[in-house]
Design a protein around this motif. Structure first.
Motif, PDB file in Angstrom:
ATOM      1  N   ARG A 144       5.256   3.473   4.465  1.00  0.00           N
ATOM      2  CA  ARG A 144       6.654   3.023   4.468  1.00  0.00           C
ATOM      3  C   ARG A 144       7.229   3.120   3.077  1.00  0.00           C
ATOM      4  O   ARG A 144       6.848   2.423   2.187  1.00  0.00           O
ATOM      5  CB  ARG A 144       6.735   1.594   4.984  1.00  0.00           C
ATOM      6  CG  ARG A 144       6.637   1.551   6.469  1.00  0.00           C
ATOM      7  CD  ARG A 144       6.620   0.140   6.956  1.00  0.00           C
ATOM      8  NE  ARG A 144       7.962  -0.467   6.963  1.00  0.00           N
ATOM      9  CZ  ARG A 144       8.199  -1.695   7.422  1.00  0.00           C
ATOM     10  NH1 ARG A 144       7.223  -2.415   7.905  1.00  0.00           N
ATOM     11  NH2 ARG A 144       9.410  -2.191   7.396  1.00  0.00           N
ATOM     12  N   PHE A 171       4.116  -3.920  11.350  1.00  0.00           N
ATOM     13  CA  PHE A 171       2.813  -4.418  10.865  1.00  0.00           C
ATOM     14  C   PHE A 171       2.313  -3.488   9.746  1.00  0.00           C
ATOM     15  O   PHE A 171       1.196  -3.007   9.762  1.00  0.00           O
ATOM     16  CB  PHE A 171       1.813  -4.465  12.030  1.00  0.00           C
ATOM     17  CG  PHE A 171       0.564  -5.234  11.694  1.00  0.00           C
ATOM     18  CD1 PHE A 171       0.546  -6.619  11.686  1.00  0.00           C
ATOM     19  CD2 PHE A 171      -0.611  -4.568  11.380  1.00  0.00           C
ATOM     20  CE1 PHE A 171      -0.608  -7.317  11.378  1.00  0.00           C
ATOM     21  CE2 PHE A 171      -1.773  -5.272  11.070  1.00  0.00           C
ATOM     22  CZ  PHE A 171      -1.770  -6.649  11.065  1.00  0.00           C
ATOM     23  N   HIS A 172       3.179  -3.168   8.814  1.00  0.00           N
ATOM     24  CA  HIS A 172       2.823  -2.308   7.694  1.00  0.00           C
ATOM     25  C   HIS A 172       3.194  -3.021   6.393  1.00  0.00           C
ATOM     26  O   HIS A 172       4.137  -3.803   6.365  1.00  0.00           O
ATOM     27  CB  HIS A 172       3.610  -0.991   7.760  1.00  0.00           C
ATOM     28  CG  HIS A 172       3.080  -0.030   8.777  1.00  0.00           C
ATOM     29  ND1 HIS A 172       2.932  -0.349  10.097  1.00  0.00           N
ATOM     30  CD2 HIS A 172       2.673   1.263   8.664  1.00  0.00           C
ATOM     31  CE1 HIS A 172       2.461   0.700  10.761  1.00  0.00           C
ATOM     32  NE2 HIS A 172       2.291   1.703   9.908  1.00  0.00           N
ATOM     33  N   ALA A 173       2.479  -2.666   5.365  1.00  0.00           N
ATOM     34  CA  ALA A 173       2.887  -3.125   4.034  1.00  0.00           C
ATOM     35  C   ALA A 173       3.670  -1.989   3.383  1.00  0.00           C
ATOM     36  O   ALA A 173       3.578  -0.834   3.818  1.00  0.00           O
ATOM     37  CB  ALA A 173       1.674  -3.458   3.197  1.00  0.00           C
ATOM     38  N   SER A 174       4.408  -2.311   2.351  1.00  0.00           N
ATOM     39  CA  SER A 174       5.213  -1.278   1.702  1.00  0.00           C
ATOM     40  C   SER A 174       5.335  -1.548   0.206  1.00  0.00           C
ATOM     41  O   SER A 174       5.227  -2.702  -0.239  1.00  0.00           O
ATOM     42  CB  SER A 174       6.599  -1.239   2.343  1.00  0.00           C
ATOM     43  OG  SER A 174       7.443  -0.372   1.603  1.00  0.00           O
ATOM     44  N   SER A 175       5.587  -0.481  -0.522  1.00  0.00           N
ATOM     45  CA  SER A 175       5.805  -0.635  -1.964  1.00  0.00           C
ATOM     46  C   SER A 175       7.218  -1.141  -2.236  1.00  0.00           C
ATOM     47  O   SER A 175       7.537  -1.469  -3.383  1.00  0.00           O
ATOM     48  CB  SER A 175       5.620   0.714  -2.660  1.00  0.00           C
ATOM     49  OG  SER A 175       4.382   1.276  -2.316  1.00  0.00           O
ATOM     50  N   PHE A 208      -4.163  -2.848   4.132  1.00  0.00           N
ATOM     51  CA  PHE A 208      -2.698  -2.866   3.971  1.00  0.00           C
ATOM     52  C   PHE A 208      -2.299  -2.050   2.744  1.00  0.00           C
ATOM     53  O   PHE A 208      -1.350  -1.273   2.783  1.00  0.00           O
ATOM     54  CB  PHE A 208      -2.206  -4.312   3.808  1.00  0.00           C
ATOM     55  CG  PHE A 208      -1.812  -4.970   5.098  1.00  0.00           C
ATOM     56  CD1 PHE A 208      -0.904  -4.344   5.957  1.00  0.00           C
ATOM     57  CD2 PHE A 208      -2.297  -6.221   5.449  1.00  0.00           C
ATOM     58  CE1 PHE A 208      -0.525  -4.970   7.145  1.00  0.00           C
ATOM     59  CE2 PHE A 208      -1.921  -6.837   6.623  1.00  0.00           C
ATOM     60  CZ  PHE A 208      -1.039  -6.205   7.482  1.00  0.00           C
ATOM     61  N   GLY A 209      -3.032  -2.259   1.643  1.00  0.00           N
ATOM     62  CA  GLY A 209      -2.686  -1.594   0.383  1.00  0.00           C
ATOM     63  C   GLY A 209      -2.839  -0.090   0.459  1.00  0.00           C
ATOM     64  O   GLY A 209      -1.953   0.653   0.026  1.00  0.00           O
ATOM     65  N   LEU A 257      -2.713   1.743   3.044  1.00  0.00           N
ATOM     66  CA  LEU A 257      -1.776   2.342   4.005  1.00  0.00           C
ATOM     67  C   LEU A 257      -0.323   2.027   3.658  1.00  0.00           C
ATOM     68  O   LEU A 257       0.572   2.313   4.462  1.00  0.00           O
ATOM     69  CB  LEU A 257      -2.101   1.835   5.414  1.00  0.00           C
ATOM     70  CG  LEU A 257      -3.492   2.237   5.940  1.00  0.00           C
ATOM     71  CD1 LEU A 257      -3.837   1.456   7.192  1.00  0.00           C
ATOM     72  CD2 LEU A 257      -3.546   3.726   6.215  1.00  0.00           C
TER      73      LEU A 257
END
Lengths: 342, 212
Positions: free
Chosen positions: A342, A236-240, A335-336, A338
């Motif tokens: 990742r 449940f994470h956003a990532s670049s 989300f952004g 944090l």
């Protein structure tokens, strides 16, 4: 000397005026008006003037009239000579203040000297004329319902032109405005009340917005962080990095969005209920740019007033969508911010 | 057109835009004119204290001199020592005039200071946003995990032309603006004045009001 001053002091203003008038009339009764006039005119002048006074002329004419009609010489004519007050043009009223303050009922007062009329009163009259015009139109035309003189009234024609094409809702609006003001337009107390009521309504709107915002942000924040920390493997994470799009979660991730939409439905429904029940949001969009544009445009295109309620309703729905979008924005921002994890 | 894009680290853009927008919202909340006034007052205070320009030094000296002369003037009697008092008074007048002139010269700098403040605000808030709008318009700021949002929400968040599940600059700026303005509202609203509910004037009050 002191006696005379005492006597003068005892005389009232009216008595003084009366004495002066009698003295002047007695002087005029003696005649020699022309010689006195010539003395006045020749004072300090090298050339002596020879003019005849109007008083002497009138005397001469009376004398000639008397000579022409000797039978008409009656005690009445004798009275006129003995009472010179009938010859002069002195009015009975001598108090200049009463003349100065006298108002003349002139049909066309001089420009800039008419009584200043209250602008609210003018608007009220305009509204009344507009409603009268629309009312008479509804009852078979101006000629049928209104006074015959209305046909020639340019203001009524002007207002008719403006209101033409607009449906009854416009006249209802005008009537409502007039009723809401209830003649209060001319009343400063009512105006003050309206201003205070507006400020109070704006505060109430903001208060409800504040309450809802707190509840929304608390719930959305809790929902987000609950799933953020409980879902394993940082799923449940956003990532670049784009690889996160290809990861398959063994546990379903729909719990967050389910709770999110449930809460949104409840919040939006409550907001709508409260706005309908309290009515404080009815005037919320009156100052919106679109509404102002419609108001301005309706001066040239009266049909625009027809779409006014729909626009108002559309803006109210936009408010509701704004609630959902605002909460979604919070989720995106979380989300952004944090996404570096990742 | 492809040349106009720069390969940024996405998280740098995320944080930079976030900070710039916070700054911008704060400035719009406080008000540009308030900030300009504050900077002008600070300039006067600091300029006087640290003698930033020769004018400030002169002003400071003249003010000190005026203070001394006023002290001397108060210590003597105008009747007993008339000549001395008059001399001091004349000096005092000339110094006051000089101080006024210096103040006017310093006040003339206000326009320059305001212009400079406006320029700094623009450089700090507007220019970076335009820079990112031009050079980072195609940057994928971050990706959402699949399954967190339904496809239609992912499509909405990928506005205008990003692949589904991607967040671009447009959406990021909208979201940040929305959140910051909401937070500022939450923080500022409790300090606002609460108006009491007005009492509707009755008919009799109206009549009295009209008669009055």
């Amino acid at each position: 000397m002191s006696e005379s001053t005492g006597t003068e002091a005892q005389l009232s203003e009216a008595e003084k005026r009366k004495l002066l008038r009698e003295r002047r009339q007695a002087k005029m009764a003696k005649g020699n008006a022309s010689s006195r006039l010539n003395t006045i005119l020749s004072q300090g002048a090298s050339v002596t003037t020879q003019v005849t006074s109007v008083l002497d002329k009138s005397q001469e004419s009376t004398e000639s009239e008397e000579q022409e009609t000797p039978s008409s010489s009656s005690p009445a004519s004798a009275d006129t000579t003995s009472l010179p007050s009938h010859h002069d043009d002195d009015p009975d009223i001598q108090d200049i203040t009463s003349i100065a303050t006298q108002t003349f009922a002139s049909p066309t007062p001089p420009i800039g000297e008419e009584t200043p009329e209250d602008i609210d009163e003018i608007f009220r009259k305009v509204f009344q004329q507009a409603s009268a015009a629309s009312g008479s139109r509804g009852s078979g035309g101006i000629g049928a319902g209104g006074a015959p003189g209305d046909l020639n009234d340019p203001m009524a024609q002007f207002m008719k032109m403006f209101t033409e094409g607009a449906n009854d809702s416009q006249s209802d609006l005008l009537n409502a405005a007039a009723a809401a003001s209830g003649g209060a337009a001319a009343d400063p107390t009512a105006n003050k009340y309206q201003t205070e009521l507006y400020a109070y309504n704006v505060y109430q709107q903001n208060l409800w917005k504040f309450r809802f915002l707190i509840v929304r942000y608390l719930f959305t924040g809790f929902n987000f962080f609950y799933h953020f920390f409980t879902i394993p493997d940082q799923l449940f994470h956003a990532s670049s990095h784009p690889y996160v799009r290809g990861l398959v979660s063994p546990t379903p991730l729909t719990g967050f969005i389910t709770w999110f939409f449930t809460a949104e439905v409840l919040i939006v429904a409550s907001y709508y209920m409260i706005s309908v029940k309290t009515g404080i949001f009815n005037t919320k969009h009156e100052n919106h740019l679109i509404m102002k544009g419609i108001s301005l445009g309706s001066m040239f295109l009266p049909q625009l007033t027809q779409i006014r309620p729909y626009i108002s309703r559309g803006l109210a729905y936009y408010d509701l969508i704004g609630i959902v979008l605002g909460d979604l924005s919070l989720v995106v921002v979380l989300f952004g911010l944090l996404s570096f994890i990742r | 057109m492809a040349m106009l894009t720069i390969d940024f680290d996405p998280y740098t853009v995320v944080i930079s835009v976030f900070l710039v927008l916070i700054f911008k919202q704060l400035i719009s909340t406080i008000g540009k004119s308030t900030i300009q006034e504050f900077i002008w007052l600070s300039y006067i205070q600091l300029g006087t204290r640290f003698n930033l320009t020769p004018n400030f030094t002169q002003l400071h000296l003249k003010k000190q001199e005026l203070h001394e002369i006023n002290k001397q003037k108060r210590s003597i009697s105008a009747q007993d020592q008339y000549a001395k008092w008059t001399k001091l008074n004349r000096k005092c007048d000339s110094l006051t005039k000089e101080i006024q002139d210096l103040n006017e010269i310093i006040s003339g700098n206000k326009v320059k200071i305001n212009k400079l403040t406006g320029l700094v605000i623009m450089v700090v808030t507007t220019l970076p946003l335009w820079f990112f709008r031009i050079f980072a318009r195609k940057t994928h700021l971050f990706y959402l995990s699949e399954g967190v949002f339904p496809w239609y929400v992912e499509r909405l968040l990928a506005f205008p032309f990003f692949p589904s599940g991607t967040i671009g600059l447009t959406v990021w700026m909208y979201a940040v603006n929305s959140v910051i303005s909401s937070i500022i509202f939450i923080l500022s609203f409790p300090f606002k004045h609460k108006p009491s509910k007005p009492i509707k004037p009755t008919k009799s009050e109206k009549i009295v009001g009209v008669k009055e």
